[in-house]
Design an enzyme around this catalytic site. Sequence first.
Site, PDB file in Angstrom:
ATOM      1  N   TYR A 133       0.844  -1.183   0.000  1.00  5.46           N
ATOM      2  CA  TYR A 133       0.000   0.000   0.000  1.00  5.46           C
ATOM      3  C   TYR A 133       0.885   1.240   0.000  1.00  5.46           C
ATOM      4  O   TYR A 133       1.761   1.392   0.853  1.00  5.46           O
ATOM      5  CB  TYR A 133      -0.914   0.027   1.236  1.00  5.46           C
ATOM      6  CG  TYR A 133      -1.950   1.115   1.100  1.00  5.46           C
ATOM      7  CD1 TYR A 133      -3.213   0.828   0.593  1.00  5.46           C
ATOM      8  CD2 TYR A 133      -1.641   2.427   1.420  1.00  5.46           C
ATOM      9  CE1 TYR A 133      -4.153   1.829   0.411  1.00  5.46           C
ATOM     10  CE2 TYR A 133      -2.575   3.443   1.242  1.00  5.46           C
ATOM     11  CZ  TYR A 133      -3.820   3.141   0.738  1.00  5.46           C
ATOM     12  OH  TYR A 133      -4.741   4.134   0.551  1.00  5.46           O
ATOM     13  N   GLN A 194     -10.797   0.079   0.437  1.00  4.58           N
ATOM     14  CA  GLN A 194     -11.180  -0.766  -0.697  1.00  4.58           C
ATOM     15  C   GLN A 194      -9.964  -1.424  -1.347  1.00  4.58           C
ATOM     16  O   GLN A 194     -10.029  -2.576  -1.809  1.00  4.58           O
ATOM     17  CB  GLN A 194     -12.006   0.021  -1.726  1.00  4.58           C
ATOM     18  CG  GLN A 194     -11.313   1.200  -2.401  1.00  4.58           C
ATOM     19  CD  GLN A 194     -11.441   2.504  -1.619  1.00  4.58           C
ATOM     20  OE1 GLN A 194     -11.697   2.493  -0.398  1.00  4.58           O
ATOM     21  NE2 GLN A 194     -11.250   3.627  -2.281  1.00  4.58           N
ATOM     22  N   ASN A 217      -3.666   5.922   6.031  1.00  4.40           N
ATOM     23  CA  ASN A 217      -4.441   6.686   7.014  1.00  4.40           C
ATOM     24  C   ASN A 217      -5.252   5.744   7.908  1.00  4.40           C
ATOM     25  O   ASN A 217      -5.105   4.523   7.846  1.00  4.40           O
ATOM     26  CB  ASN A 217      -5.338   7.712   6.305  1.00  4.40           C
ATOM     27  CG  ASN A 217      -6.393   7.044   5.419  1.00  4.40           C
ATOM     28  OD1 ASN A 217      -6.692   5.852   5.563  1.00  4.40           O
ATOM     29  ND2 ASN A 217      -6.947   7.801   4.500  1.00  4.40           N
ATOM     30  N   SER A 240       5.749   9.122  13.815  1.00  3.84           N
ATOM     31  CA  SER A 240       7.188   8.882  13.790  1.00  3.84           C
ATOM     32  C   SER A 240       7.863   9.560  14.990  1.00  3.84           C
ATOM     33  O   SER A 240       7.390  10.578  15.481  1.00  3.84           O
ATOM     34  CB  SER A 240       7.743   9.439  12.480  1.00  3.84           C
ATOM     35  OG  SER A 240       9.005   8.887  12.211  1.00  3.84           O
ATOM     36  N   GLN A 262      12.435  15.106  12.200  1.00  2.00           N
ATOM     37  CA  GLN A 262      11.359  14.235  12.653  1.00  2.00           C
ATOM     38  C   GLN A 262      10.055  15.008  12.743  1.00  2.00           C
ATOM     39  O   GLN A 262       9.005  14.557  12.269  1.00  2.00           O
ATOM     40  CB  GLN A 262      11.715  13.672  14.036  1.00  2.00           C
ATOM     41  CG  GLN A 262      10.946  12.446  14.412  1.00  2.00           C
ATOM     42  CD  GLN A 262      11.086  11.369  13.362  1.00  2.00           C
ATOM     43  OE1 GLN A 262      10.091  10.944  12.806  1.00  2.00           O
ATOM     44  NE2 GLN A 262      12.297  10.966  13.038  1.00  2.00           N
ATOM     45  N   HIS A 265       7.477  15.789   9.775  1.00  2.00           N
ATOM     46  CA  HIS A 265       6.570  14.786   9.187  1.00  2.00           C
ATOM     47  C   HIS A 265       5.113  15.183   9.378  1.00  2.00           C
ATOM     48  O   HIS A 265       4.345  15.241   8.436  1.00  2.00           O
ATOM     49  CB  HIS A 265       6.812  13.406   9.796  1.00  2.00           C
ATOM     50  CG  HIS A 265       7.941  12.674   9.147  1.00  2.00           C
ATOM     51  ND1 HIS A 265       7.894  12.260   7.844  1.00  2.00           N
ATOM     52  CD2 HIS A 265       9.156  12.297   9.613  1.00  2.00           C
ATOM     53  CE1 HIS A 265       9.021  11.641   7.535  1.00  2.00           C
ATOM     54  NE2 HIS A 265       9.817  11.672   8.583  1.00  2.00           N
ATOM     55  N   GLU A 330      11.535   4.685  17.988  1.00  2.00           N
ATOM     56  CA  GLU A 330      11.628   4.221  16.601  1.00  2.00           C
ATOM     57  C   GLU A 330      13.041   4.504  16.071  1.00  2.00           C
ATOM     58  O   GLU A 330      13.701   3.633  15.540  1.00  2.00           O
ATOM     59  CB  GLU A 330      10.576   4.953  15.764  1.00  2.00           C
ATOM     60  CG  GLU A 330      10.570   4.547  14.301  1.00  2.00           C
ATOM     61  CD  GLU A 330       9.704   5.476  13.457  1.00  2.00           C
ATOM     62  OE1 GLU A 330       9.318   6.565  13.948  1.00  2.00           O
ATOM     63  OE2 GLU A 330       9.427   5.128  12.286  1.00  2.00           O
ATOM     64  N   HIS A 331      13.488   5.771  16.194  1.00  2.09           N
ATOM     65  CA  HIS A 331      14.833   6.177  15.777  1.00  2.09           C
ATOM     66  C   HIS A 331      15.620   6.622  17.002  1.00  2.09           C
ATOM     67  O   HIS A 331      15.145   7.461  17.763  1.00  2.09           O
ATOM     68  CB  HIS A 331      14.777   7.369  14.815  1.00  2.09           C
ATOM     69  CG  HIS A 331      13.928   7.151  13.604  1.00  2.09           C
ATOM     70  ND1 HIS A 331      12.634   7.610  13.517  1.00  2.09           N
ATOM     71  CD2 HIS A 331      14.193   6.545  12.419  1.00  2.09           C
ATOM     72  CE1 HIS A 331      12.136   7.285  12.321  1.00  2.09           C
ATOM     73  NE2 HIS A 331      13.053   6.635  11.634  1.00  2.09           N
ATOM     74  N   ASP A 364      16.935   7.349   6.546  1.00  3.12           N
ATOM     75  CA  ASP A 364      15.590   7.429   5.980  1.00  3.12           C
ATOM     76  C   ASP A 364      15.588   7.153   4.485  1.00  3.12           C
ATOM     77  O   ASP A 364      14.597   6.685   3.931  1.00  3.12           O
ATOM     78  CB  ASP A 364      14.998   8.840   6.205  1.00  3.12           C
ATOM     79  CG  ASP A 364      14.553   9.029   7.642  1.00  3.12           C
ATOM     80  OD1 ASP A 364      14.422   8.034   8.355  1.00  3.12           O
ATOM     81  OD2 ASP A 364      14.349  10.196   8.032  1.00  3.12           O
ATOM     82  N   GLU A 418      -2.568 -36.413  28.545  1.00  2.00           N
ATOM     83  CA  GLU A 418      -3.509 -35.375  28.105  1.00  2.00           C
ATOM     84  C   GLU A 418      -4.845 -35.974  27.662  1.00  2.00           C
ATOM     85  O   GLU A 418      -5.726 -35.246  27.197  1.00  2.00           O
ATOM     86  CB  GLU A 418      -2.888 -34.577  26.940  1.00  2.00           C
ATOM     87  CG  GLU A 418      -1.672 -33.744  27.372  1.00  2.00           C
ATOM     88  CD  GLU A 418      -1.068 -32.924  26.230  1.00  2.00           C
ATOM     89  OE1 GLU A 418      -1.470 -33.126  25.065  1.00  2.00           O
ATOM     90  OE2 GLU A 418      -0.197 -32.078  26.516  1.00  2.00           O
ATOM     91  N   HIS A 423      -3.578 -39.835  19.428  1.00  2.00           N
ATOM     92  CA  HIS A 423      -2.183 -39.408  19.331  1.00  2.00           C
ATOM     93  C   HIS A 423      -1.264 -40.532  19.815  1.00  2.00           C
ATOM     94  O   HIS A 423      -0.277 -40.872  19.174  1.00  2.00           O
ATOM     95  CB  HIS A 423      -1.933 -38.162  20.197  1.00  2.00           C
ATOM     96  CG  HIS A 423      -2.444 -36.877  19.609  1.00  2.00           C
ATOM     97  ND1 HIS A 423      -3.772 -36.587  19.464  1.00  2.00           N
ATOM     98  CD2 HIS A 423      -1.772 -35.796  19.122  1.00  2.00           C
ATOM     99  CE1 HIS A 423      -3.916 -35.380  18.930  1.00  2.00           C
ATOM    100  NE2 HIS A 423      -2.715 -34.878  18.710  1.00  2.00           N
TER     101      HIS A 423
END
Lengths: 436, 436
Positions: A133, A194, A217, A240, A262, A265, A330-331, A364, A418, A423
């Site tokens: 995506y 969709q 999103n 981020s 950063q 963004h 994250e960073h 990046d 068991e 088995h």
Amino acid sequence: MTEIQRLDTTDADYRERLDGLLAWESVSDDRVQQTVAEIIREVRARGDAALIDYTARFDRWSPAAAADLEIPRARLATAWERIPAAQREALEQAAARIRAYAEHQRVESWSFEEADGTLLGQQVTPLDRAGLYVPGGKAAYPSSVLMNAIPAKVAGVAELIMVVPTPDGELNELVLAAAYVAGVDRAFAIGGAQAVAALAYGTESVPPVDKVVGPGNIYVATAKRAVFGQVGIDMVAGPSEILVVCDGHTDPDWIAMDLFSQAEHDEDAQSILVSWDRDFLDRVAASIERLLPTMERAEIIATALRARGALIAARDLDDAIAVANQIAPEHLELSLADPQAVVGRIRHAGAIFMGRYTAEALGDYCAGPNHVLPTSRTARFSSPLGVYDFQKRSSLIMASAAGAATLSRTASVLARGEGLTAHARSAEYRGEDAAE
Amino acid sequence: MTEIQRLDTTDADYRERLDGLLAWESVSDDRVQQTVAEIIREVRARGDAALIDYTARFDRWSPAAAADLEIPRARLATAWERIPAAQREALEQAAARIRAYAEHQRVESWSFEEADGTLLGQQVTPLDRAGLYVPGGKAAYPSSVLMNAIPAKVAGVAELIMVVPTPDGELNELVLAAAYVAGVDRAFAIGGAQAVAALAYGTESVPPVDKVVGPGNIYVATAKRAVFGQVGIDMVAGPSEILVVCDGHTDPDWIAMDLFSQAEHDEDAQSILVSWDRDFLDRVAASIERLLPTMERAEIIATALRARGALIAARDLDDAIAVANQIAPEHLELSLADPQAVVGRIRHAGAIFMGRYTAEALGDYCAGPNHVLPTSRTARFSSPLGVYDFQKRSSLIMASAAGAATLSRTASVLARGEGLTAHARSAEYRGEDAAE
């Protein structure tokens, strides 16, 4: 005056304030949930016809036929030819480095034989088909196309399908060029929930994939959660973040710009600096003041710094490392004289940028490691996107006659413990035969 | 007459009937969703007090104090001493083999240096703390405790927390003994969605973990989905399945028992045999007829075989392999003369049991590979539970001055192409300095 919060790890309310800063819960409200559920139902029931309807409604253009939903591979090549040579070269260099790094990540099959001839191991195979995506509009990043597509191709995924919404029918040449150089096999001009539904379940035109990756999103994120199980998904990303740990000897302008990179963004992005040099924190604050008005995205940066940024005074290096492990960023930039002496004590971080020369921005785009990284403290349990995300393992077991005799005894005792006697008997058949 | 469906890959309606057999969607209805959401809210708000209330309501026993929720490690040791020696020995042998196999799965850190001195790599670390859900009642399997706990400990997880409901306050000695030998650090007598919430968010008594693994009912599964993001989770499992591919030369009683061993789990379990030897399919059907009345769990087996079982006639070996790749089974038995000649063509399976001696039951208990495997065709994109599920990676980047000069040029072009100028300037600072 840019109001960036100042914290001190020795303050009584430090932990409370830090928790407040880090707090983030992405909430899909009921309305979003229901909209997404309906979109998925429609795409499963009506296939391409539903895609055409939703594209007209949400992206404001009307495909004349289902075939128009596809962006032909030749169109990707055209974009590649159209973009300026400097961009072509930069994309090519970035792609080559991302590919070279990814080659190191490929998981290999392994097996070993035991003394009695029993073979054990794991066979590693690529996914048959993956879906990528790519957001449209303002968050359309060609670098993300490279970062998501290249590991899939290195893993050996046979067919990589990209979906990208084209609001008002407008194509982003740089995104298409990135798809071309990354080796995307097929591309479709669809987006939103969709597109995720189409990738998960397939339509007449869109082939169903085994895993859907890539950012989007709240509708895209909600759709990914909903189809998880039918297909695999990557992590659902939050805003981020960067945490810079600095010993006070890096140019404060550099650190200020790293925090900006950063924050630019979006308004929810998080930039935090921690240092035990309080004067340095003041110098960085002064750099922020001076440089901010010169930035193209000054307003976004200011909002993000005000809402979620912080300069944290720590007691010492050890304390700063404790802050890093608590935040699990994250960073993480280790802007230190000897970062290699410290890195082994970092327990949680998506990516670690070591030394004064390693701006996060290098990573990046083109250093090689992936920029799809765990956010919102999920580095405590998850990893950067990598080749391994497009491979899976099958356990291998081949018991020799002698091995079956030994194993069947243990299996039989546990199975009967068991209450699973089929088995037990299935194991015993092999043991008895092998013992004859 | 046990009605097990007979399919033929050459039938016109084959694919439709197969899809019907495989169809499985676990649906948590709105009522379950709302109940789980409320339980999570309560546990977050009221901690131990909520755990005590829910335990009284759902498990029908009342902890006098929060401390009573914990099962002390000494109690696990007592269980270990109490169980029969044969079971202790079997658990020990199984644990040793599972551990030895898991050692092969540990992912190691790696790095390499480029010609200009830039260092790239990944640092691999264990999770700090993991939570293991163990069901109570009829589905309480000590083997599952071993299979979930041992990979975590091999990964180096510092603290492994087990939760297990104790309906009416009753403890399962075999489960506690398995927890003891597997090295579980702390155990709590709680279950259901409340236990998952406690592990994800922590209470006064239960420490918050980084990942929750282990099977459970629909409430547990729904709770795991809900806390995903706050913590990591393993796959949400569907009913167990086996596909046996046989050349017709294995004892039909063995194959019938292998199908039973899957079907005895529960009424939704799936047992399928595919062979190109039609006479053999008839002989297995006869074995099923003869053996079924002798089984302790005959009714469950009969229901499962009727509802979801099948004997499939394929054209030949190639066709049988295509069936296996289409089904992407959790368990695949290759009951063939030379399975190693075929295994490389299997693209999707959780675990592959090769040769006539390798009953799936051997793998369920003690062969070594994990029995927590991807179900419901998710082997297309996911893997057996393993050590790697309790480790995570941090990317490492350390640019040399020369490396920063090169990388900053590429990063700058791409960042400006995306309109992110703070990224560009952050990179350029390093490039300019390095070039001086």
